[in-house]
Design a protein around this motif. Structure first.
Motif, short mmCIF file in Angstrom:
data_model
loop_
_atom_site.label_atom_id
_atom_site.label_comp_id
_atom_site.label_asym_id
_atom_site.label_seq_id
_atom_site.Cartn_x
_atom_site.Cartn_y
_atom_site.Cartn_z
N SER A 234 42.49 20.50 53.22
CA SER A 234 41.45 20.70 54.04
C SER A 234 41.05 21.63 55.10
N LYS A 235 42.31 21.67 55.73
CA LYS A 235 42.56 22.72 56.96
C LYS A 235 42.69 24.12 56.58
N VAL A 236 43.49 24.46 55.32
CA VAL A 236 43.57 25.57 54.72
C VAL A 236 42.10 26.04 54.05
N LEU A 237 41.64 25.31 53.63
CA LEU A 237 40.30 25.84 52.92
C LEU A 237 39.26 26.09 54.18
N ASP A 238 39.37 25.37 55.37
CA ASP A 238 38.49 25.99 56.51
C ASP A 238 38.72 27.09 56.85
N ARG B 54 37.02 33.18 56.03
CA ARG B 54 37.21 34.50 55.63
C ARG B 54 36.17 34.63 54.55
N LEU B 55 35.73 33.93 53.72
CA LEU B 55 34.97 34.16 52.66
C LEU B 55 33.64 34.43 53.04
N GLY B 56 33.23 33.88 54.45
CA GLY B 56 32.16 34.23 55.11
C GLY B 56 31.95 35.72 55.32
N GLU B 57 32.99 36.46 55.40
CA GLU B 57 33.17 37.82 55.86
C GLU B 57 33.32 38.57 54.73
N SER B 58 33.80 38.09 53.70
CA SER B 58 33.90 39.24 52.43
C SER B 58 33.96 38.43 51.29
N ARG B 59 33.58 38.96 50.30
CA ARG B 59 33.36 38.53 48.94
C ARG B 59 34.35 37.77 48.42
N PHE B 60 35.72 38.29 48.56
CA PHE B 60 36.92 37.66 47.89
C PHE B 60 37.83 37.53 49.21
N LEU B 61 39.17 37.04 48.78
CA LEU B 61 40.02 37.03 49.93
C LEU B 61 40.46 38.37 50.49
N LYS C 34 30.19 26.00 51.53
CA LYS C 34 29.54 27.04 51.06
C LYS C 34 30.18 28.34 50.41
N ASN C 35 30.83 28.98 51.39
CA ASN C 35 31.64 30.16 51.06
C ASN C 35 32.78 29.86 50.01
N VAL C 36 33.38 28.59 50.18
CA VAL C 36 34.46 28.53 49.15
C VAL C 36 34.15 27.93 47.91
#
Length: 218
Positions: free
Chosen positions: A144-148, A153-160, A193-195
């Motif tokens: 969960s911490k990793v996905l936070d 990150r995924l709110g800033e770019s489409r992919f990682l 949302k972004n994940v």
């Protein structure tokens, strides 16, 4: 005609499926040789010549052999730069570095807790093994911490690694697929949302759909 590369291992293996997805993205011909892990086929002297740790996958391309799925994926992208998805591993040093940093994040921070959860939640019941609830809770919290971090990150770019699908995204597919489709913990991805948007997009790629079909048919 070029000799197809050879992949040894069952498609149900997360590491094997990572390599298969890469080959399909790159449109590289391959021959899959299933290895029966329950019969110990990965421990035979012949297999250990290719994979000294007795794990899957093993990989052959003409006269060379490789092991470790992420290394194999990088090799495929470097060996066949003009085939299939040309940008899968970047086309310049900066793009490659951006992909590599998220590949490292996947291997070092995402993979450990997600692998524990995949085994405990998806495979242990099939193997009639008792689930370790403490281990499950601990690794759910870690993931969960990793996905936070991923959510931000995924709110800033489409992919990682940027705005194009890359090896960094692909490498997450095997474990995420099991957690979303074979356990009751899929919301750890879909509730963000972004994940969730990212997961929907990467899991809908034709390459991964073909891998999922291979898993169903084995």
């Amino acid at each position: 005609m070029a000799t197809p590369v050879k992949v040894y291992g069952p498609p149900l293996s997360t590491a094997v499926s990572r390599v298969l997805a890469c080959l399909l993205e790159k449109d590289v011909q391959f021959q899959l040789t299933p290895i029966n892990l329950s019969k110990g086929e990965q421990k035979t002297p012949e297999f250990l010549k290719m994979q000294p740790f007795g794990q899957v996958p093993a990989f052959e391309d003409e006269n060379i052999s490789l092991f470790e799925s992420r290394a194999i994926c990088r090799y495929i992208c470097e060996k066949y730069p003009e085939k299939g998805n040309k940008g899968l591993y970047g086309t310049n040093p900066l793009a490659k570095a951006a992909i590599d940093q998220w590949l490292e994040a996947e291997g070092q921070t995402f993979n450990p807790p997600s692998s524990v959860l995949v085994f405990q939640l998806a495979f242990a019941p099939l193997m009639k093994l008792k689930q370790d609830e403490t281990l499950i809770r601990q690794n759910e919290a870690k993931l969960s911490k990793v996905l936070d971090v991923y959510e931000k990150r995924l709110g800033e770019s489409r992919f990682l690694a940027g705005d194009e699908f890359s090896l960094a995204d692909l490498s997450h597919l095997p474990n995420a697929h099991y957690l979303v489709t074979a356990t009751d913990r899929g919301e750890i991805f879909t509730s963000r949302k972004n994940v969730g948007r990212w997961w929907d997009e990467i899991s809908s790629r034709d390459s991964w759909k073909k891998v999922a079909d291979m898993q169903k048919n084995r």
